[in-house]
Design an enzyme around this catalytic site. Structure first.
Site, PDB file in Angstrom:
ATOM      1  CG  HIS A   1      -6.094  21.404  28.122  1.00  0.00           C
ATOM      2  ND1 HIS A   1      -5.416  20.213  28.131  1.00  0.00           N
ATOM      3  CD2 HIS A   1      -6.738  21.441  26.934  1.00  0.00           C
ATOM      4  CE1 HIS A   1      -5.631  19.550  26.997  1.00  0.00           C
ATOM      5  NE2 HIS A   1      -6.428  20.279  26.256  1.00  0.00           N
TER       6      HIS A   1
ATOM      7  CG  HIS B   1       2.190  21.871  33.042  1.00  0.00           C
ATOM      8  ND1 HIS B   1       1.245  21.944  32.045  1.00  0.00           N
ATOM      9  CD2 HIS B   1       1.551  22.317  34.157  1.00  0.00           C
ATOM     10  CE1 HIS B   1       0.114  22.411  32.526  1.00  0.00           C
ATOM     11  NE2 HIS B   1       0.263  22.643  33.818  1.00  0.00           N
TER      12      HIS B   1
ATOM     13  CB  VAL C   1      11.943  16.473  21.270  1.00  0.00           C
ATOM     14  CG1 VAL C   1      11.950  17.823  20.565  1.00  0.00           C
ATOM     15  CG2 VAL C   1      13.188  15.658  20.902  1.00  0.00           C
TER      16      VAL C   1
ATOM     17  N   GLY D   1       7.473  19.950  23.464  1.00  0.00           N
ATOM     18  CA  GLY D   1       6.557  20.433  22.438  1.00  0.00           C
ATOM     19  C   GLY D   1       5.844  19.305  21.731  1.00  0.00           C
TER      20      GLY D   1
ATOM     21  CG  HIS E   1      -1.394  16.450  25.725  1.00  0.00           C
ATOM     22  ND1 HIS E   1      -2.384  16.006  26.558  1.00  0.00           N
ATOM     23  CD2 HIS E   1      -1.301  17.789  25.918  1.00  0.00           C
ATOM     24  CE1 HIS E   1      -2.893  17.047  27.216  1.00  0.00           C
ATOM     25  NE2 HIS E   1      -2.252  18.130  26.859  1.00  0.00           N
TER      26      HIS E   1
ATOM     27  NE  ARG F   1      -4.557  22.596  23.922  1.00  0.00           N
ATOM     28  CZ  ARG F   1      -3.929  22.470  25.087  1.00  0.00           C
ATOM     29  NH1 ARG F   1      -4.139  23.347  26.062  1.00  0.00           N
ATOM     30  NH2 ARG F   1      -3.081  21.476  25.284  1.00  0.00           N
TER      31      ARG F   1
ATOM     32  CG  ASP G   1       3.434  24.196  25.546  1.00  0.00           C
ATOM     33  OD1 ASP G   1       3.251  23.214  26.285  1.00  0.00           O
ATOM     34  OD2 ASP G   1       2.981  25.335  25.796  1.00  0.00           O
TER      35      ASP G   1
ATOM     36  NE  ARG H   1      -3.685  11.900  53.595  1.00  0.00           N
ATOM     37  CZ  ARG H   1      -2.824  10.890  53.506  1.00  0.00           C
ATOM     38  NH1 ARG H   1      -2.846  10.087  52.449  1.00  0.00           N
ATOM     39  NH2 ARG H   1      -1.924  10.684  54.443  1.00  0.00           N
TER      40      ARG H   1
HETATM   41  C1  SDX Z   1       1.100  21.037  28.418  1.00  0.00           C
HETATM   42  O1  SDX Z   1      -2.105  18.181  30.754  1.00  0.00           O
HETATM   43  C2  SDX Z   1      -2.327  19.202  30.029  1.00  0.00           C
HETATM   44  O2  SDX Z   1      -3.460  19.434  29.540  1.00  0.00           O
HETATM   45  C3  SDX Z   1      -1.156  20.143  29.828  1.00  0.00           C
HETATM   46  C4  SDX Z   1      -1.370  21.235  28.790  1.00  0.00           C
HETATM   47  C5  SDX Z   1      -2.329  22.287  29.277  1.00  0.00           C
HETATM   48  O3  SDX Z   1      -2.931  22.979  28.443  1.00  0.00           O
HETATM   49  O4  SDX Z   1      -2.404  22.508  30.520  1.00  0.00           O
HETATM   50  O5  SDX Z   1      -1.860  20.659  27.602  1.00  0.00           O
HETATM   51  C6  SDX Z   1      -0.061  21.966  28.492  1.00  0.00           C
HETATM   52  O6  SDX Z   1       1.739  20.826  29.409  1.00  0.00           O
HETATM   53  C7  SDX Z   1       1.390  20.302  27.137  1.00  0.00           C
HETATM   54  C8  SDX Z   1       2.568  19.283  27.275  1.00  0.00           C
HETATM   55  C9  SDX Z   1       3.883  20.046  27.216  1.00  0.00           C
HETATM   56  N1  SDX Z   1       4.987  19.149  27.594  1.00  0.00           N
HETATM   57  C10 SDX Z   1       5.924  18.793  26.684  1.00  0.00           C
HETATM   58  O7  SDX Z   1       5.951  19.128  25.501  1.00  0.00           O
HETATM   59  C11 SDX Z   1       7.029  17.936  27.268  1.00  0.00           C
HETATM   60  C12 SDX Z   1       7.355  16.784  26.307  1.00  0.00           C
HETATM   61  N2  SDX Z   1       6.284  15.804  26.385  1.00  0.00           N
HETATM   62  C13 SDX Z   1       6.486  14.647  27.178  1.00  0.00           C
HETATM   63  O8  SDX Z   1       7.238  14.868  28.331  1.00  0.00           O
HETATM   64  C14 SDX Z   1       5.202  13.854  27.371  1.00  0.00           C
HETATM   65  O9  SDX Z   1       4.616  13.724  26.154  1.00  0.00           O
HETATM   66  C15 SDX Z   1       4.186  14.360  28.375  1.00  0.00           C
HETATM   67  C16 SDX Z   1       4.778  14.603  29.709  1.00  0.00           C
HETATM   68  C17 SDX Z   1       3.540  15.590  27.877  1.00  0.00           C
HETATM   69  C18 SDX Z   1       3.133  13.260  28.501  1.00  0.00           C
HETATM   70  O10 SDX Z   1       3.800  12.183  28.935  1.00  0.00           O
HETATM   71  P1  SDX Z   1       3.098  10.791  29.342  1.00  0.00           P
HETATM   72  O11 SDX Z   1       1.668  10.769  28.979  1.00  0.00           O
HETATM   73  O12 SDX Z   1       3.449  10.523  30.751  1.00  0.00           O
HETATM   74  O13 SDX Z   1       3.791   9.778  28.365  1.00  0.00           O
HETATM   75  P2  SDX Z   1       5.265   9.282  28.537  1.00  0.00           P
HETATM   76  O14 SDX Z   1       6.186  10.386  28.932  1.00  0.00           O
HETATM   77  O15 SDX Z   1       5.216   8.063  29.384  1.00  0.00           O
HETATM   78  O16 SDX Z   1       5.647   8.888  27.038  1.00  0.00           O
HETATM   79  C19 SDX Z   1       5.080   7.734  26.442  1.00  0.00           C
HETATM   80  C20 SDX Z   1       6.101   7.301  25.391  1.00  0.00           C
HETATM   81  C21 SDX Z   1       7.506   7.135  25.976  1.00  0.00           C
HETATM   82  O17 SDX Z   1       8.163   6.225  25.149  1.00  0.00           O
HETATM   83  P3  SDX Z   1       8.713   4.870  25.826  1.00  0.00           P
HETATM   84  O18 SDX Z   1       9.685   5.328  26.900  1.00  0.00           O
HETATM   85  O19 SDX Z   1       7.482   4.177  26.402  1.00  0.00           O
HETATM   86  O20 SDX Z   1       9.362   4.133  24.695  1.00  0.00           O
HETATM   87  O21 SDX Z   1       6.246   8.337  24.403  1.00  0.00           O
HETATM   88  C22 SDX Z   1       7.550   8.873  24.457  1.00  0.00           C
HETATM   89  C23 SDX Z   1       8.147   8.462  25.790  1.00  0.00           C
HETATM   90  O22 SDX Z   1       9.566   8.372  25.691  1.00  0.00           O
HETATM   91  N3  SDX Z   1       7.430  10.321  24.420  1.00  0.00           N
HETATM   92  C24 SDX Z   1       8.356  11.136  23.922  1.00  0.00           C
HETATM   93  C25 SDX Z   1       7.834  12.412  24.077  1.00  0.00           C
HETATM   94  N4  SDX Z   1       6.640  12.359  24.675  1.00  0.00           N
HETATM   95  C26 SDX Z   1       6.400  11.037  24.885  1.00  0.00           C
HETATM   96  N5  SDX Z   1       9.570  10.881  23.362  1.00  0.00           N
HETATM   97  C27 SDX Z   1      10.273  11.963  22.953  1.00  0.00           C
HETATM   98  N6  SDX Z   1       9.830  13.240  23.072  1.00  0.00           N
HETATM   99  C28 SDX Z   1       8.626  13.490  23.634  1.00  0.00           C
HETATM  100  N7  SDX Z   1       8.215  14.749  23.750  1.00  0.00           N
END
Ligand code: SDX
Length: 379
Positions: free
Chosen positions: A187, A222, A265, A267, A270, A279, A321, A365
């Site tokens: 990815h 992740h 939460v 899952g 992204h 996917r 996920d 770096r």
């Molecule tokens: C993988 O990068 C890749 O390609 C990874 C991957 C791969 O194949 O290698 O695709 C695999 O890692 C998938 C992602 C799995 N992670 C999760 O499911 C963890 C939950 N997701 C979040 O932590 C978050 O969505 C991230 C870390 C994945 C992405 O975060 P960003 O882009 O830094 O966005 P953010 O955390 O700043 O969120 C933006 C807003 C926020 O709201 P505000 O605070 O601005 O009001 O969206 C909200 C977040 O609170 N938000 C969520 C959320 N994800 C984003 N709120 C609740 N639950 C969530 N899961």
């Protein structure tokens, strides 16, 4: 001093090119060396996709036969590595076992310090072949079960399931597992792959880069998210006697409460895909096949309840996920084994990037902006 435009988390920053895969949030698509991942998942084996990622082209029949013979001959867990795994306590996380195993396999490999493309490709193939036995045996030992030796008459996915459960899996389960291995393979510059590239950029070795990548993948933001998804399902409670509708209602209530508490939460969401992970439809179809195969409609209820509630409340879509977690649960994997399954698959993508990084290498770096105390002196 003018405030520097700092890009926290390198969000939106393009740091290099890659030919391995193209993640396109605008079209919500993912290409592996130009092929849509959905097409590969529908008609290829994980073995074929690994060769595509490494070599840039799908293998000829002869190339596939040659790799298949090699992979099947290098699956067995060595007595030395089994001894190391047995020395690790059950209290450690299975990702620590994967990390340790990758390190031991590197230390045991006489070509570990060889950096040619041929040497690294051979190391990549060996690691890919060896990791399933590590993951399978680690789950079995924690259950008090004995090692199951690999079978050379089974393909990669069927053998992985054989070594884990000690019985031949039904074809629908093998097919769903194979789809998950293809979808998890690659990815672009995700955190673990970028970690591997940073380590490689110092001209360190392939195994060191994979060990670092495993460390990065473990985190729940992740790869660890697939395990965290299952913790959510378990917290809501899976009740096999429930209808899908009853389960959906309970899941929706759980998510409403979680979001009211500002919980993140796992899952969902992204960094790159903002309108849904390309996917998910393919992995959801694999989950649906498992729900049908095992007759577990209540799992679909939980899935739908959480998804609907998150969608209505924050318009945040599931990532890979989310369907992968319950699918692995239905296949019989213990929850802490889920992210090691991700490792086994992503070894293909990580090592493809390691070899690409070496081709036109530049030490990675970045800069930082100092915000500590002004210069001061001891006397
Ligand atoms: C993988 O990068 C890749 O390609 C990874 C991957 C791969 O194949 O290698 O695709 C695999 O890692 C998938 C992602 C799995 N992670 C999760 O499911 C963890 C939950 N997701 C979040 O932590 C978050 O969505 C991230 C870390 C994945 C992405 O975060 P960003 O882009 O830094 O966005 P953010 O955390 O700043 O969120 C933006 C807003 C926020 O709201 P505000 O605070 O601005 O009001 O969206 C909200 C977040 O609170 N938000 C969520 C959320 N994800 C984003 N709120 C609740 N639950 C969530 N899961």
């Amino acid at each position: 001093m003018a405030e520097t435009d700092i890009k926290k988390g390198l969000a939106g920053v393009v740091v290099d090119t890659t030919a391995v895969s193209k993640v396109n949030p605008e079209t919500n698509s993912l290409l592996y060396r130009g092929y849509p991942v959905q097409e590969l998942a529908a008609s290829c084996s994980f073995e074929q996709v690994a060769l595509l990622l490494w070599n840039g082209e799908l293998p000829s029949d002869d190339e596939l036969a040659e790799f298949t013979a090699f992979e099947r001959a290098h699956r067995a867990l060595s007595p030395e590595l089994k001894q190391v795994i047995d020395a690790l306590p059950d209290t450690c996380h299975p990702m620590d076992v994967c990390r340790t195993a990758a390190s031991v396999l590197g230390a045991q490999d006489p070509t570990a310090e060889h950096s040619s493309k041929e040497a690294n490709l051979a190391k990549a193939k060996s690691l890919l072949a060896a990791m399933p036995a590590v993951v399978a045996y680690d789950q079995r030992r924690r259950r008090g079960q004995e090692l199951v030796e690999p079978r050379e008459d089974l393909g990669y996915s069927a053998n992985f399931l054989w070594m884990t459960f000690g019985e031949e899996a039904a074809q629908p389960v093998v097919d769903a597992f194979n789809v998950s291995m293809i979808l998890y393979a690659e990815h672009s510059f995700n955190a673990s792959t970028f970690t591997a590239r940073v380590i490689t950029s110092t001209l360190s070795d392939l195994h060191s880069a994979v060990v670092g990548a495993i460390g990065a993948l473990k985190g729940p933001l992740h790869g660890g998210a697939n395990e965290a998804v299952m913790h959510t399902f378990d917290e809501i409670g899976i009740r096999q006697e429930e209808t899908a509708e009853e389960a959906e209602a309970r899941a929706k209530a759980w998510m409403d409460d979680a979001l009211a508490q500002k919980k993140k939460v796992m899952g969902f969401g992204h960094r790159v895909y903002k309108n849904g992970d390309s996917r998910v439809p393919t992995m959801k179809a694999a989950l649906d096949a498992m729900i049908e195969h095992y007759d577990r409609p209540e799992v679909l209820g939980l899935y739908n309840g959480l998804e609907k509630s998150m969608g209505e409340a924050k318009n945040i879509k599931p990532n890979l996920d989310y369907p992968a977690g319950p699918a692995y649960h239905l296949m019989g994997f213990d929850t802490p084994t889920f992210t090691p399954l991700f490792v086994a698959s992503r070894i293909s993508g990580w090592t493809a990037h390691i070899m690409e990084q070496l081709e036109a290498n530049a030490l990675i770096r970045p800069l930082s902006e100092y915000n500590g105390p002004d210069e001061r002196h001891l006397s």
